[in-house]
Scaffold this motif. Structure first.
Motif, PDB file in Angstrom:
ATOM      1  N   ALA B  97       0.841  -1.260  -0.009  1.00 49.76           N
ATOM      2  CA  ALA B  97      -0.188   0.049  -0.177  1.00 49.76           C
ATOM      3  C   ALA B  97       0.997   1.293   0.145  1.00 49.76           C
ATOM      4  N   GLY B  98       0.470   2.173  -0.622  1.00 45.72           N
ATOM      5  CA  GLY B  98       1.115   3.646  -0.632  1.00 45.72           C
ATOM      6  C   GLY B  98       2.108   3.638  -1.818  1.00 45.72           C
ATOM      7  N   CYS B  99       2.486   2.482  -2.564  1.00 47.92           N
ATOM      8  CA  CYS B  99       3.414   2.648  -3.640  1.00 47.92           C
ATOM      9  C   CYS B  99       2.692   2.749  -5.118  1.00 47.92           C
ATOM     10  N   TYR B 100       3.076   3.780  -5.734  1.00 46.48           N
ATOM     11  CA  TYR B 100       2.766   4.474  -7.159  1.00 46.48           C
ATOM     12  C   TYR B 100       3.478   3.858  -8.487  1.00 46.48           C
ATOM     13  N   SER B 101       4.450   2.951  -8.061  1.00 43.25           N
ATOM     14  CA  SER B 101       5.086   2.476  -9.294  1.00 43.25           C
ATOM     15  C   SER B 101       5.474   0.817  -8.937  1.00 43.25           C
ATOM     16  N   ALA B 102       5.601   0.247 -10.160  1.00 46.75           N
ATOM     17  CA  ALA B 102       6.037  -1.079  -9.908  1.00 46.75           C
ATOM     18  C   ALA B 102       7.534  -1.362  -9.305  1.00 46.75           C
ATOM     19  N   THR B 103       8.099  -0.506  -9.376  1.00 43.56           N
ATOM     20  CA  THR B 103       9.469  -0.626  -9.009  1.00 43.56           C
ATOM     21  C   THR B 103       9.471  -0.577  -7.354  1.00 43.56           C
ATOM     22  N   ASP B 104       8.666   0.517  -6.823  1.00 45.18           N
ATOM     23  CA  ASP B 104       8.626   0.475  -5.209  1.00 45.18           C
ATOM     24  C   ASP B 104       7.737  -0.528  -4.540  1.00 45.18           C
ATOM     25  N   ALA B 105       6.842  -1.070  -5.448  1.00 45.57           N
ATOM     26  CA  ALA B 105       6.034  -2.052  -5.068  1.00 45.57           C
ATOM     27  C   ALA B 105       6.821  -3.338  -5.019  1.00 45.57           C
ATOM     28  N   VAL B 106       7.721  -3.570  -5.812  1.00 48.63           N
ATOM     29  CA  VAL B 106       8.416  -4.636  -5.528  1.00 48.63           C
ATOM     30  C   VAL B 106       9.342  -4.622  -4.458  1.00 48.63           C
ATOM     31  N   ARG B 107      10.011  -3.126  -4.266  1.00 44.37           N
ATOM     32  CA  ARG B 107      10.999  -3.064  -3.036  1.00 44.37           C
ATOM     33  C   ARG B 107      10.204  -3.493  -1.881  1.00 44.37           C
TER      34      ARG B 107
END
Lengths: 66, 302
Positions: B97-107
């Motif tokens: 939750a709170g991620c706006y890009s695939a990169t951040d969501a994967v992290r």
């Protein structure tokens, strides 16, 4: 050396380990995960992983969420 | 003496065991894990940690979601949620939750996995993937969600994927390797219930067509217990909710209501509802009525 931890840049002793850094947090170490320059560093390596000048570190835990 | 017709074999009643296990909420399986409850509840937005703990218990949930956030290294508020979660009882499902890009969501997913690994919680290799596209509606970004789903599935995660109620996106996410597709009933925290039940019906039909056990979980938008029952009546395998309990006037009581609604809705689905008809059909026998007007006739003059 300068290290950015959770978005805040500060001076740290040269070669400080992740283990030493997370001792600042008053929580059991298994409540935390650490990322250095966007890669997770497994907890088993926290005692030996030395930070370097310019590193960006994230120290995260779990919170309430849906 | 006894002129009544013989009673039907009473064992026909005894055999009518609801569900597979005698309870409406018979649990389900997702990503190879058996969950004892079809209700998955969030841990956010509670006034206090004890209120959260008691509400989770009252809901009967076996799996609870958590978020990954920066530890406040210098100004700690003193309480960690992990001190209020019985890790022998709950499987944790970390979200992005709170991620706006695939990169951040994967992290975020990898960080959540690392914490659960060191906690030795069985939820360690799964994630509730949520990649947002708009901060006002909290609607998901379908392109980034798909990208993240592919990456995480390739990285060995079991991805439980939050998405809108669009059937085409849902189908793409399943094809991308999602262990479960989780369409929203309505925007996160809005309490609007299931805004487009027909889209949810189509998603259920498409994703289960050749794969009836594929889990579809309605995630987000629940406002009250009847919304949960409706989702199950449509055929959802599970419902994930948070705010409807956490922000109810009495969260523990609402949590209990949600658990009861899950059991009732699932039972109703398994039982099979009657079709809707335009006109009435009498429940009492048409024969032998003490009336001068035959059943089904129109009154004189009409």
């Amino acid at each position: 050396m300068n290290v950015t931890v959770n978005g805040v840049a500060a001076e740290y002793p040269d070669g400080v380990t992740i283990e030493r850094l997370v001792q600042l947090a008053d929580v059991p170490p298994n409540y935390l995960a650490v990322e250095v320059n966007k890669d997770v560093v497994p907890r088993e390596q926290h005692g030996t992983h030395r930070l370097r000048d310019g590193d960006t570190v994230e120290v995260v835990t779990l919170v309430g969420g849906g | 003496m006894n002129s009544h017709p013989p009673r039907p074999d009473s064992s026909a009643c005894d055999a009518a065991t609801p569900g597979e296990s005698g309870s409406g909420d018979d649990g389900f399986e997702v990503a190879g894990r058996r969950l004892d409850s079809r209700l998955i509840v969030g841990t956010g937005r509670y006034d206090t940690m004890p209120a959260m703990r008691d509400s989770l218990a009252a809901s009967g949930a076996h799996c609870v979601t958590v978020a990954v956030r920066r530890e406040k290294l210098y100004d700690r508020s003193g309480q960690n949620i992990l001190d209020f979660l019985d890790l022998d009882r709950y499987i944790l499902l970390p979200n992005t939750a709170g991620c706006y890009s695939a990169t951040d969501a994967v992290r975020a997913a990898r960080l959540g996995r690392e914490i659960l690994r060191t906690l030795e919680n069985p939820g360690q290799d799964w994630v509730k993937l949520e990649v947002l596209g708009d901060s006002k509606t909290l609607l998901p970004d379908p392109v980034e969600t798909l990208r993240a789903c592919e990456q995480l599935a390739a990285d060995g995660f079991d991805v439980l994927c939050y998405t809108s109620d669009d059937p085409v996106t849902a189908r793409r996410l399943k094809a991308a390797g999602a262990a479960s597709v989780m369409p929203a009933g309505s925007p996160i925290g809005s309490g609007q219930g299931l805004l487009n039940p027909n889209n949810l019906r189509i998603i259920l039909e498409y994703l289960k067509d050749d794969d009836p056990d594929y889990p579809v979980i309605v995630d987000a938008g629940v406002g009250t217990a009847s919304d949960v029952a409706e989702a199950f009546e449509l055929g959802a395998d599970a419902v994930l909710l948070n705010t409807a309990i956490a922000h109810a006037r009495d969260p523990v009581r609402m949590a209990r209501a949600m658990g009861a609604a899950a059991a009732a809705g699932r039972d109703a689905y398994l039982a099979g509802r009657i079709p809707k008809r335009l006109y009435a059909t009498a429940s009492s026998p048409e024969e032998g009525v003490i009336s001068s007007r035959p059943y089904g006739s129109q009154p004189v003059g009409e």
